[in-house]
Design a protein around this motif. Structure first.
Motif, PDB file in Angstrom:
ATOM      1  N   ASN A  74       0.856  -1.180   0.000  1.00  0.00           N
ATOM      2  CA  ASN A  74       0.000   0.000   0.000  1.00  0.00           C
ATOM      3  C   ASN A  74       0.895   1.232   0.000  1.00  0.00           C
ATOM      4  O   ASN A  74       1.732   1.400   0.883  1.00  0.00           O
ATOM      5  N   PHE A  75       0.693   2.122  -0.968  1.00  0.00           N
ATOM      6  CA  PHE A  75       1.521   3.320  -1.124  1.00  0.00           C
ATOM      7  C   PHE A  75       0.938   4.554  -0.437  1.00  0.00           C
ATOM      8  O   PHE A  75       1.385   5.664  -0.706  1.00  0.00           O
ATOM      9  N   SER A  76      -0.040   4.404   0.437  1.00  0.00           N
ATOM     10  CA  SER A  76      -0.699   5.572   1.029  1.00  0.00           C
ATOM     11  C   SER A  76       0.266   6.479   1.803  1.00  0.00           C
ATOM     12  O   SER A  76       0.029   7.667   1.935  1.00  0.00           O
ATOM     13  N   ASN A  77       1.371   5.945   2.300  1.00  0.00           N
ATOM     14  CA  ASN A  77       2.332   6.754   3.067  1.00  0.00           C
ATOM     15  C   ASN A  77       3.447   7.344   2.199  1.00  0.00           C
ATOM     16  O   ASN A  77       4.313   8.037   2.703  1.00  0.00           O
ATOM     17  N   VAL A  78       3.429   7.083   0.884  1.00  0.00           N
ATOM     18  CA  VAL A  78       4.489   7.549  -0.014  1.00  0.00           C
ATOM     19  C   VAL A  78       3.931   8.646  -0.923  1.00  0.00           C
ATOM     20  O   VAL A  78       2.904   8.449  -1.565  1.00  0.00           O
ATOM     21  N   PRO A  79       4.578   9.817  -0.984  1.00  0.00           N
ATOM     22  CA  PRO A  79       4.116  10.874  -1.887  1.00  0.00           C
ATOM     23  C   PRO A  79       4.041  10.362  -3.335  1.00  0.00           C
ATOM     24  O   PRO A  79       4.860   9.544  -3.752  1.00  0.00           O
ATOM     25  N   ALA A  80       3.085  10.856  -4.097  1.00  0.00           N
ATOM     26  CA  ALA A  80       2.833  10.364  -5.453  1.00  0.00           C
ATOM     27  C   ALA A  80       4.062  10.422  -6.353  1.00  0.00           C
ATOM     28  O   ALA A  80       4.285   9.518  -7.166  1.00  0.00           O
ATOM     29  N   ASN A  81       4.883  11.459  -6.229  1.00  0.00           N
ATOM     30  CA  ASN A  81       6.050  11.572  -7.100  1.00  0.00           C
ATOM     31  C   ASN A  81       7.196  10.617  -6.715  1.00  0.00           C
ATOM     32  O   ASN A  81       8.204  10.557  -7.406  1.00  0.00           O
ATOM     33  N   TYR A  82       7.059   9.866  -5.612  1.00  0.00           N
ATOM     34  CA  TYR A  82       8.062   8.882  -5.203  1.00  0.00           C
ATOM     35  C   TYR A  82       7.549   7.449  -5.306  1.00  0.00           C
ATOM     36  O   TYR A  82       8.183   6.530  -4.799  1.00  0.00           O
ATOM     37  N   ARG A  83       6.436   7.217  -5.919  1.00  0.00           N
ATOM     38  CA  ARG A  83       5.857   5.876  -6.055  1.00  0.00           C
ATOM     39  C   ARG A  83       6.417   5.201  -7.302  1.00  0.00           C
ATOM     40  O   ARG A  83       5.946   5.426  -8.404  1.00  0.00           O
ATOM     41  N   TRP A  84       7.449   4.396  -7.087  1.00  0.00           N
ATOM     42  CA  TRP A  84       8.110   3.710  -8.192  1.00  0.00           C
ATOM     43  C   TRP A  84       7.968   2.209  -8.034  1.00  0.00           C
ATOM     44  O   TRP A  84       7.898   1.693  -6.919  1.00  0.00           O
ATOM     45  N   PRO A  85       7.980   1.471  -9.143  1.00  0.00           N
ATOM     46  CA  PRO A  85       7.987   0.004  -9.055  1.00  0.00           C
ATOM     47  C   PRO A  85       9.263  -0.471  -8.373  1.00  0.00           C
ATOM     48  O   PRO A  85      10.272   0.240  -8.363  1.00  0.00           O
ATOM     49  N   GLY A  86       9.217  -1.652  -7.834  1.00  0.00           N
ATOM     50  CA  GLY A  86      10.400  -2.177  -7.155  1.00  0.00           C
ATOM     51  C   GLY A  86      10.300  -3.668  -6.920  1.00  0.00           C
ATOM     52  O   GLY A  86       9.451  -4.352  -7.487  1.00  0.00           O
ATOM     53  N   THR A  87      11.159  -4.131  -6.055  1.00  0.00           N
ATOM     54  CA  THR A  87      11.222  -5.548  -5.704  1.00  0.00           C
ATOM     55  C   THR A  87      11.253  -5.683  -4.187  1.00  0.00           C
ATOM     56  O   THR A  87      11.907  -4.900  -3.499  1.00  0.00           O
ATOM     57  N   VAL A  88      10.533  -6.673  -3.693  1.00  0.00           N
ATOM     58  CA  VAL A  88      10.566  -6.992  -2.270  1.00  0.00           C
ATOM     59  C   VAL A  88      10.942  -8.469  -2.145  1.00  0.00           C
ATOM     60  O   VAL A  88      10.471  -9.309  -2.910  1.00  0.00           O
ATOM     61  N   GLU A  89      11.853  -8.754  -1.219  1.00  0.00           N
ATOM     62  CA  GLU A  89      12.201 -10.146  -0.912  1.00  0.00           C
ATOM     63  C   GLU A  89      11.470 -10.545   0.351  1.00  0.00           C
ATOM     64  O   GLU A  89      11.275  -9.729   1.253  1.00  0.00           O
ATOM     65  N   ILE A  90      11.094 -11.804   0.426  1.00  0.00           N
ATOM     66  CA  ILE A  90      10.460 -12.332   1.630  1.00  0.00           C
ATOM     67  C   ILE A  90      11.431 -13.343   2.229  1.00  0.00           C
ATOM     68  O   ILE A  90      11.817 -14.309   1.564  1.00  0.00           O
ATOM     69  N   TRP A  91      11.849 -13.064   3.447  1.00  0.00           N
ATOM     70  CA  TRP A  91      12.808 -13.909   4.140  1.00  0.00           C
ATOM     71  C   TRP A  91      12.108 -14.691   5.234  1.00  0.00           C
ATOM     72  O   TRP A  91      11.220 -14.175   5.911  1.00  0.00           O
ATOM     73  N   ALA A  92      12.510 -15.941   5.408  1.00  0.00           N
ATOM     74  CA  ALA A  92      11.977 -16.777   6.489  1.00  0.00           C
ATOM     75  C   ALA A  92      13.069 -17.003   7.509  1.00  0.00           C
ATOM     76  O   ALA A  92      14.246 -17.124   7.181  1.00  0.00           O
ATOM     77  N   ARG A  93      12.676 -17.088   8.739  1.00  0.00           N
ATOM     78  CA  ARG A  93      13.625 -17.323   9.814  1.00  0.00           C
ATOM     79  C   ARG A  93      13.588 -18.744  10.259  1.00  0.00           C
ATOM     80  O   ARG A  93      12.620 -19.425  10.181  1.00  0.00           O
TER      81      ARG A  93
END
Length: 93
Positions: A74-93
Motif C-alpha cells: 500500500n503506497f498511502s504513506n508515499v508521496p505520489a512523485n516517489y511511487r516507483w515500481p520495485g522488488t521486495v524479498e520475503i525472508w523466512a527465519r
C-alpha cells in the motif's frame, strides 16, 4: 573441518554458531508496481516467521498474510512523485 560462522566472546566462550542456527532464508522475490496491489508466493509449512525486505527507495507498506501465502503493498504513506515500481524479498527465519 570448520563449517559456518562462529563468534566468540572476549573470554573465549562461544557466543554464536551458525551451524546451530539459521539466520534467514530467501523464500520469494516479488516485483511490484507503482500502485497498491498484492501477490502470492510459495513457502514451506514451517516458514511462519516471515520478513519483507524492500530493495529500493521509498517502499510501500507491506502486509504479509502467512495463512494464504500472500503479500500486499500500500503506497498511502508515499508521496505520489516517489511511487516507483520495485522488488521486495520475503525472508523466512
Amino acid at each position: 573441518m570448520a563449517a559456518g560462522i562462529k563468534v566468540f566472546n572476549a573470554d573465549g566462550s562461544l557466543s554464536f554458531d551458525s551451524g546451530q542456527f539459521r539466520l534467514f532464508r530467501l523464500i520469494a522475490r516479488v516485483s511490484y508496481g507503482a500502485g497498491d496491489g498484492g501477490s502470492y508466493f510459495t513457502r514451506r509449512s514451517e516458514d511462519t516467521a516471515l520478513v519483507p525486505v524492500a530493495l529500493n527507495w521509498y517502499p510501500p507498506v507491506f502486509t504479509l498474510d502467512v495463512a494464504n501465502s500472500a503479500i500486499y503493498w500500500n503506497f498511502s504513506n508515499v508521496p505520489a512523485n516517489y511511487r516507483w515500481p520495485g522488488t521486495v524479498e520475503i525472508w523466512a527465519r
